[in-house]
Design a protein around this motif. Structure first.
Motif, short mmCIF file in Angstrom:
data_model
loop_
_atom_site.label_atom_id
_atom_site.label_comp_id
_atom_site.label_asym_id
_atom_site.label_seq_id
_atom_site.Cartn_x
_atom_site.Cartn_y
_atom_site.Cartn_z
N ARG A 77 0.85 -1.19 0.00
CA ARG A 77 0.00 0.00 0.00
C ARG A 77 0.89 1.24 0.00
NH1 ARG A 77 -2.47 0.55 6.06
NH2 ARG A 77 -3.38 -1.49 5.56
N PHE A 78 0.36 2.31 -0.60
CA PHE A 78 1.09 3.57 -0.62
C PHE A 78 0.13 4.70 -0.96
CE2 PHE A 78 1.56 1.41 -4.69
CZ PHE A 78 1.15 2.36 -5.61
N THR A 79 0.60 5.93 -0.78
CA THR A 79 -0.19 7.13 -1.04
C THR A 79 0.59 8.04 -1.99
OG1 THR A 79 -1.15 7.00 1.17
CG2 THR A 79 -1.39 9.09 0.00
N LEU A 80 -0.12 8.60 -2.98
CA LEU A 80 0.50 9.46 -3.98
C LEU A 80 -0.11 10.85 -3.93
CD1 LEU A 80 0.55 7.03 -7.06
CD2 LEU A 80 2.42 7.50 -5.46
N LYS A 81 0.72 11.84 -4.23
CA LYS A 81 0.29 13.24 -4.35
C LYS A 81 0.89 13.79 -5.64
CE LYS A 81 -1.11 17.35 -2.65
NZ LYS A 81 -2.48 17.73 -2.30
N LEU A 82 0.02 14.22 -6.56
CA LEU A 82 0.50 14.68 -7.87
C LEU A 82 1.28 15.98 -7.74
CD1 LEU A 82 0.47 14.24 -10.95
CD2 LEU A 82 -1.62 15.63 -11.02
N ARG A 83 2.47 15.98 -8.32
CA ARG A 83 3.30 17.19 -8.36
C ARG A 83 3.24 17.89 -9.69
NH1 ARG A 83 9.07 15.87 -5.31
NH2 ARG A 83 8.31 16.07 -3.16
#
Length: 325
Positions: A287-293
């Protein structure tokens, strides 16, 4: 002048004045109490009384609803950041003809039309550590037809032509900082686009409680939640193009990309059918979390690339109720 005063005169046999009743919560602020322990004790008493009043009001409303039956008014919807979101002009309507035309002509159309089979290359930053290597290996078991290769000092500008020559359709680069994966670059080949994400909250399979057995080789089902704007629609199609569009439901595996407040949460689960009416899910990981740059046109080019969207914190994060995906 008898009769002018209504109060008792001391010493006339009327007795001492009655003590005043102590009111709670106090009329003064708890923060005015000098003693720290006493201040903390009064604060806890105040919180406890608030909980009692809230519970009593909840019971009262429930009894009123039961008494009214079908005539009871609808329950009030609590205010949240999501349902108070500022409307975005680029919100996608699935029935819009313009949106349907864009979907039929964009870079991902051959995958949704089942004309191209995805083939993914997963690589890392230079000199990856053990945690990043294990994460790449586990990610390869989630995405079908994916292969893990290590950089060995090669620049991305040299890797991309080699990927195109070997019929890879997407390139995933996992970056790390201080031995922890902290970034993901997703480049669609051969003509882009390229998305750069900040990665956080990475959990490998052994770090997940009550995890299931190792995933099988079945093609998983893909679920995309809450990608509502034009930008979010493009990002969702990028993720969907990583997986073949013929899921094998017999494997009971599902990969979920859930967008909430511009954070993309990834989970990989397996369905557990308990009976004909009950079903549960079992997390497989990772599992992981992404934040668009940023979202860039074409393949990766940090110097001369043309950017479609860049996250600028001081300009874009002025309101907590404004989201971009």
């Amino acid at each position: 002048m008898a009769g002018q005063g209504s109060g008792a005169v001391p010493g006339d046999g009327a007795g001492p004045p009655a003590p005043e009743r102590v009111l709670f919560p106090p009329t003064f602020s708890v923060s005015e109490i000098k003693n720290k322990q006493r201040r903390h004790f009064m604060f806890l008493r105040w919180k406890q009384q608030q909980r009692k009043e809230k519970l009593a009001l909840k019971k009262k409303r429930r009894k009123e609803r039961e008494a009214l039956g079908d005539k009871a008014p609808p329950k009030a919807v609590p205010k949240t950041i999501e349902n108070q979101r500022v409307y975005d002009e680029t919100t996608v309507d699935p029935n819009d003809e313009e949106v349907a035309f864009d979907e039929a002509t964009d870079e991902f159309a051959p995958y949704f039309n089942r004309q191209t089979v995805p083939k993914i290359l997963i690589t890392t930053s230079d000199r990856p550590r053990g945690r990043t290597v294990r994460f790449c290996e586990q990610l390869a078991t989630v995405i079908p037809n994916s292969h893990v290769y290590y950089r060995r000092g090669l620049a991305l500008k040299r890797i991309i032509p080699q990927c195109i020559a070997r019929d890879f359709t997407d390139l995933i680069v996992i970056n790390e900082d201080r031995k922890i994966p902290n970034g993901l670059v997703l480049s669609h080949l051969p003509d882009g686009p390229t998305a750069h994400f900040r990665m956080s909250s990475v959990r490998l399979r052994k770090e997940i409680k009550r995890k299931g057995k190792e995933p099988t080789e079945h093609v998983p089902e893909v679920i995309l939640n809450n990608f509502t704007t034009r930008l979010g629609h493009s990002i969702g199609r990028m993720f969907a193009a990583l997986f073949p569009h013929d899921p094998q439901f017999i494997g009971r595996q599902v990969a979920t990309f859930h967008n909430q407040r511009d954070y993309i949460f990834f989970r990989f689960h397996r369905y557990i059918f308990k009976s004909e009416k009950k079903v549960g899910i079992q997390e497989l990981g990772p599992r992981f979390t992404l934040k668009l740059r940023s979202l860039q046109k074409g393949t990766f080019d940090s110097k001369y690339g043309e950017y479609e969207w860049i996250h600028k914190r001081r300009e874009m994060d002025t309101s907590r109720r404004r989201f971009h995906l």
